[in-house]
Write an enzyme that holds these catalytic residues in place. Structure first.
Site, short mmCIF file in Angstrom:
data_model
loop_
_atom_site.label_atom_id
_atom_site.label_comp_id
_atom_site.label_asym_id
_atom_site.label_seq_id
_atom_site.Cartn_x
_atom_site.Cartn_y
_atom_site.Cartn_z
N CYS A 8 -20.00 6.05 -7.98
CA CYS A 8 -19.24 4.99 -8.67
C CYS A 8 -18.84 3.96 -7.63
O CYS A 8 -19.44 3.88 -6.56
CB CYS A 8 -18.04 5.57 -9.43
SG CYS A 8 -16.79 6.37 -8.41
N ASN A 11 -15.35 5.93 -5.48
CA ASN A 11 -15.44 7.38 -5.25
C ASN A 11 -14.06 8.05 -5.31
O ASN A 11 -13.81 9.02 -4.59
CB ASN A 11 -16.15 7.71 -3.93
CG ASN A 11 -16.54 9.18 -3.75
OD1 ASN A 11 -16.59 9.68 -2.63
ND2 ASN A 11 -16.79 9.88 -4.83
N CYS A 13 -12.25 7.82 -8.76
CA CYS A 13 -11.95 8.07 -10.18
C CYS A 13 -13.09 8.77 -10.91
O CYS A 13 -12.96 9.93 -11.30
CB CYS A 13 -11.62 6.76 -10.90
SG CYS A 13 -10.15 5.92 -10.27
N ARG A 14 -14.21 8.07 -11.12
CA ARG A 14 -15.26 8.60 -11.99
C ARG A 14 -16.18 9.61 -11.30
O ARG A 14 -16.39 10.71 -11.83
CB ARG A 14 -16.11 7.44 -12.55
CG ARG A 14 -15.35 6.57 -13.52
CD ARG A 14 -16.06 5.26 -13.78
NE ARG A 14 -16.07 4.39 -12.59
CZ ARG A 14 -16.66 3.21 -12.51
NH1 ARG A 14 -17.32 2.74 -13.55
NH2 ARG A 14 -16.58 2.51 -11.40
N SER A 15 -16.75 9.24 -10.15
CA SER A 15 -17.73 10.16 -9.54
C SER A 15 -17.13 11.48 -9.06
O SER A 15 -17.81 12.51 -9.13
CB SER A 15 -18.56 9.47 -8.44
OG SER A 15 -17.77 8.97 -7.41
N ASP A 122 -14.78 1.76 -16.09
CA ASP A 122 -13.95 1.91 -14.89
C ASP A 122 -12.50 2.08 -15.33
O ASP A 122 -11.92 1.16 -15.92
CB ASP A 122 -14.11 0.65 -14.03
CG ASP A 122 -13.29 0.72 -12.75
OD1 ASP A 122 -12.42 1.60 -12.62
OD2 ASP A 122 -13.52 -0.14 -11.88
#
Ligand code: 4NP
Length: 150
Positions: A8, A11, A13-15, A122
């Site tokens: 993401c 690195n 939040c999402r990934s 995001d």
């Protein structure tokens, strides 16, 4: 043993969630999962507290993770590279050196919604509901990936 990299922007939040969720679905002896960001502002940091909390809620511990930036060496070190959104996807394709590299890069939600090029939103600037939504999307996408890899 397949090597999977989740990517993401930050690195944090999402990934990190994608890494933790996929790892929870497949034995460590069968898959190695890591994550990275296309930007380096958060390098060395723990995942965002809101990601830690939503993962915890579903019994996944991501507090051992630290943010790092994607490097072109990652094309050699991983077999599958999943981008969370189109911006990450284009960034990765921009660093790919050849067809082999390019073939490794996929939009993660195409595992769930084939050919739709949907993005994991995001959640950084939003509220906690955004993290729940991201979690559910990644949970469903990682279930599909786990089926493919096992
Ligand atoms: P991520 O979220 O890409 O899912 O880790 C973000 C984290 C940090 C920022 C943006 C998105 N930021 O602008 O610092």
């Amino acid at each position: 043993m397949k090597r999977v990299l989740m990517v993401c922007l930050g690195n944090i939040c999402r990934s990190p969630l994608a890494e933790g969720i996929l790892q929870s679905k497949i034995a460590a002896s069968e898959v190695s999962v890591d994550s990275a960001g296309t930007a380096s502002y958060h390098v060395g940091n723990l995942p965002d507290p809101r990601s830690v909390e939503i993962a915890n809620h579903y019994n996944i511990d991501i507090t051992g993770q630290r943010a790092r930036a994607f490097t072109s060496q990652d094309f050699s070190n991983f077999d599958l590279i999943y981008a969370m959104d189109l911006s990450n996807y284009k960034y990765l394709l921009g660093l790919a050196k050849n067809k082999t590299d390019r073939a490794k890069v996929h939009l993660i939600l195409n595992e769930l919604f084939p050919n739709q090029n949907r993005e994991v939103p995001d959640p950084y600037y939003g509220g906690t509901q955004g993290f729940e939504e991201v979690y559910q999307l990644l949970e469903a996408a990682c279930s599909m990936i786990a089926i493919k890899l096992t």
